[in-house]
Design an enzyme around this catalytic site. Structure first.
Site, PDB file in Angstrom:
ATOM      1  N   ASP A 106      30.089 -28.124  -5.259  1.00 42.16           N
ATOM      2  CA  ASP A 106      31.128 -27.407  -4.425  1.00 42.16           C
ATOM      3  C   ASP A 106      32.333 -27.974  -4.931  1.00 42.16           C
ATOM      4  O   ASP A 106      32.637 -28.871  -5.341  1.00 42.16           O
ATOM      5  CB  ASP A 106      30.969 -27.656  -3.107  1.00 42.16           C
ATOM      6  N   GLU A 136      29.917 -31.982  -0.604  1.00 44.08           N
ATOM      7  CA  GLU A 136      30.707 -33.272  -0.941  1.00 44.08           C
ATOM      8  C   GLU A 136      32.168 -32.882  -0.314  1.00 44.08           C
ATOM      9  O   GLU A 136      32.871 -33.687   0.046  1.00 44.08           O
ATOM     10  CB  GLU A 136      30.690 -33.625  -2.405  1.00 44.08           C
ATOM     11  N   GLU A 137      32.637 -31.631  -0.755  1.00 44.14           N
ATOM     12  CA  GLU A 137      34.013 -31.461  -0.376  1.00 44.14           C
ATOM     13  C   GLU A 137      34.266 -30.960   0.956  1.00 44.14           C
ATOM     14  O   GLU A 137      35.332 -30.823   1.490  1.00 44.14           O
ATOM     15  CB  GLU A 137      34.601 -30.431  -1.505  1.00 44.14           C
ATOM     16  N   HIS A 149      41.459 -31.431  -7.765  1.00 45.79           N
ATOM     17  CA  HIS A 149      42.135 -30.453  -6.681  1.00 45.79           C
ATOM     18  C   HIS A 149      43.622 -29.907  -6.871  1.00 45.79           C
ATOM     19  O   HIS A 149      44.285 -29.418  -5.998  1.00 45.79           O
ATOM     20  CB  HIS A 149      42.230 -31.526  -5.215  1.00 45.79           C
TER      21      HIS A 149
END
EC number: 3.5.1.18
Length: 396
Positions: free
Chosen positions: A75, A140-141, A366
């Site tokens: 993800d 995870e995100e 990110h």
């Protein structure tokens, strides 16, 4: 798709728009690639009331014996404004020796490198003398509720026992080979909701302004350092991230004021001892008179947000030594063994086996135009292949 080519594998993964919590085709692609290499693949879906269901993947190959697991996530965070990207964030365009795309370094690049590393190892040496697995989440995100923690419990219930784990998060600040993460600080988040009494700003004696109390509490939280650091960890830090009343009127005293803060803490503290320290500071701030002359202590409520995580440190041993040797052999750099940075899913894995983290350079994670140098991607594949060889040789 050639599973020995990390560039091709990464391009395929980036083209899967797996923004949390969507699977986006990324796990399906991994299932096909690993299945073609002989892995037994399962894709359990976990749910929790109030959270979206999340697809996960567990793939294993080999017989009983030493068990090395590679952990990661497919993800990714949302790409943001497409206009800030030079190319489609899910296009996997190669430009000037770099592949651009969301997840290129965090952390589809690490997954692609380990897939290619295993495929190369298998062609050169056959199956490793033990068991090797992939433990990959799509959460995870996101909230971190329906992902790695539940996948670990699921695997344990199936009889899987892990000897050691490598997490492929991006760990290097500037160049491949600079840093291995051998531990992480803990994380604890809280809302302090200060209770006041609403009123007119011109008649403060008829109201009880919670902002004044919130300022005193914030001051008490920040007045003294939590510690000076420990041998393996930097000092703990408390960051106040918001103070808000929800009050849009400048002539109205609000009825409440909330302080939000997060603490990243080292191994001097546990979650219970840190909570006790913080609760004492908050109580002293609420009782202070500097901004509340003649008033009793302010009322407040505490809301501990998100599941806290404890600090942990992986002691030096076979996994760390094998990884250091692999990094030195491939890059010529001796990596720093660090506990810096935020948190990761290693916080769940530590309860099952020793865990370390090593991956790509994380400078663009990110960000718009997230990208990875193809030379780093190939270098990481070489490190992972060397690790597989060295670790199984040492544990056979």
């Amino acid at each position: 798709m050639d599973p020995t080519d990390p560039v091709a594998v990464l391009a395929g993964l980036i083209r899967c728009p797996s923004v949390t919590p969507e699977e986006g085709g990324a796990l399906a692609l991994l299932e096909r690639l690993l299945g073609s290499e002989g892995f037994t693949v399962a894709r359990p879906v976990f749910t929790e009331p109030g959270t979206p269901p999340v697809e996960n993947l567990f793939a294993a190959i080999g017989v009983a014996g030493p068990h090395l697991v590679f952990a990661g996530h497919t993800d990714v965070v949302p790409p943001g404004d497409p206009a800030e990207w030079r190319h489609d964030p899910f296009g996997a365009v190669v430009e000037d020796g770099e592949m651009i795309g969301r997840g290129a370094v965090d952390m589809k690049g690490g997954i692609a490198a380990f897939v290619a590393a295993f495929a190369r190892y298998r062609r050169r040496h056959g199956l490793p003398p033990g068991r090797l697995s992939f433990l990959v989440t799509g959460d995870e995100e996101g909230p971190g509720i329906n992902g790695t923690a539940k996948l670990l419990d699921w695997a344990k219930a199936k009889g899987e026992r892990f000897t050691a784990c490598l997490v492929g998060e991006p760990t290097n600040p500037e160049a491949l080979g600079e840093m291995i993460k051998i531990g992480r600080r803990g994380s604890l988040s809280c809302e302090v909701r200060v209770i006041g009494r609403q009123g007119h700003a011109a008649y403060p004696h008829l109201a009880d302004n919670p902002v004044a109390s919130a300022v005193q509490i914030a001051d008490a939280l920040l007045a003294e350092p939590l510690d000076g650091g420990t041998e393996a960890f930097q000092p703990s830090n408390l960051e106040i991230t918001a103070i808000e009343t929800g009050n849009p009127s400048v002539n109205v005293i609000a009825s409440r004021c909330s302080i939000f803060f997060n603490v990243r803490f080292n191994d001097r503290w546990s979650v219970p001892t840190l909570k006790a320290e913080l609760e004492g500071r908050i109580a002293r701030g609420a009782a202070a008179e500097r901004l509340r002359k003649g008033r009793s202590a302010a009322g407040y409520e505490l809301f501990w947000r998100e599941p806290p995580s404890e600090a942990f440190l992986t002691e030096s041993g076979g996994l760390t030594e094998a990884l250091v040797a692999a990094v030195v052999a491939v890059t010529g750099r001796r990596p720093e063994l660090s506990t810096s940075g935020g948190t990761s899913d290693a916080r769940f894995i530590k309860d099952h086996c020793p865990v370390v983290e090593f991956g790509l350079v994380g400078k663009t994670m990110h960000m718009s135009n997230e990208r990875v140098a193809l030379s780093d991607l190939r270098g990481l594949t070489d490190v992972y292949e060397a690790l597989i060889s060295r670790w199984f040789a040492a544990n056979a």
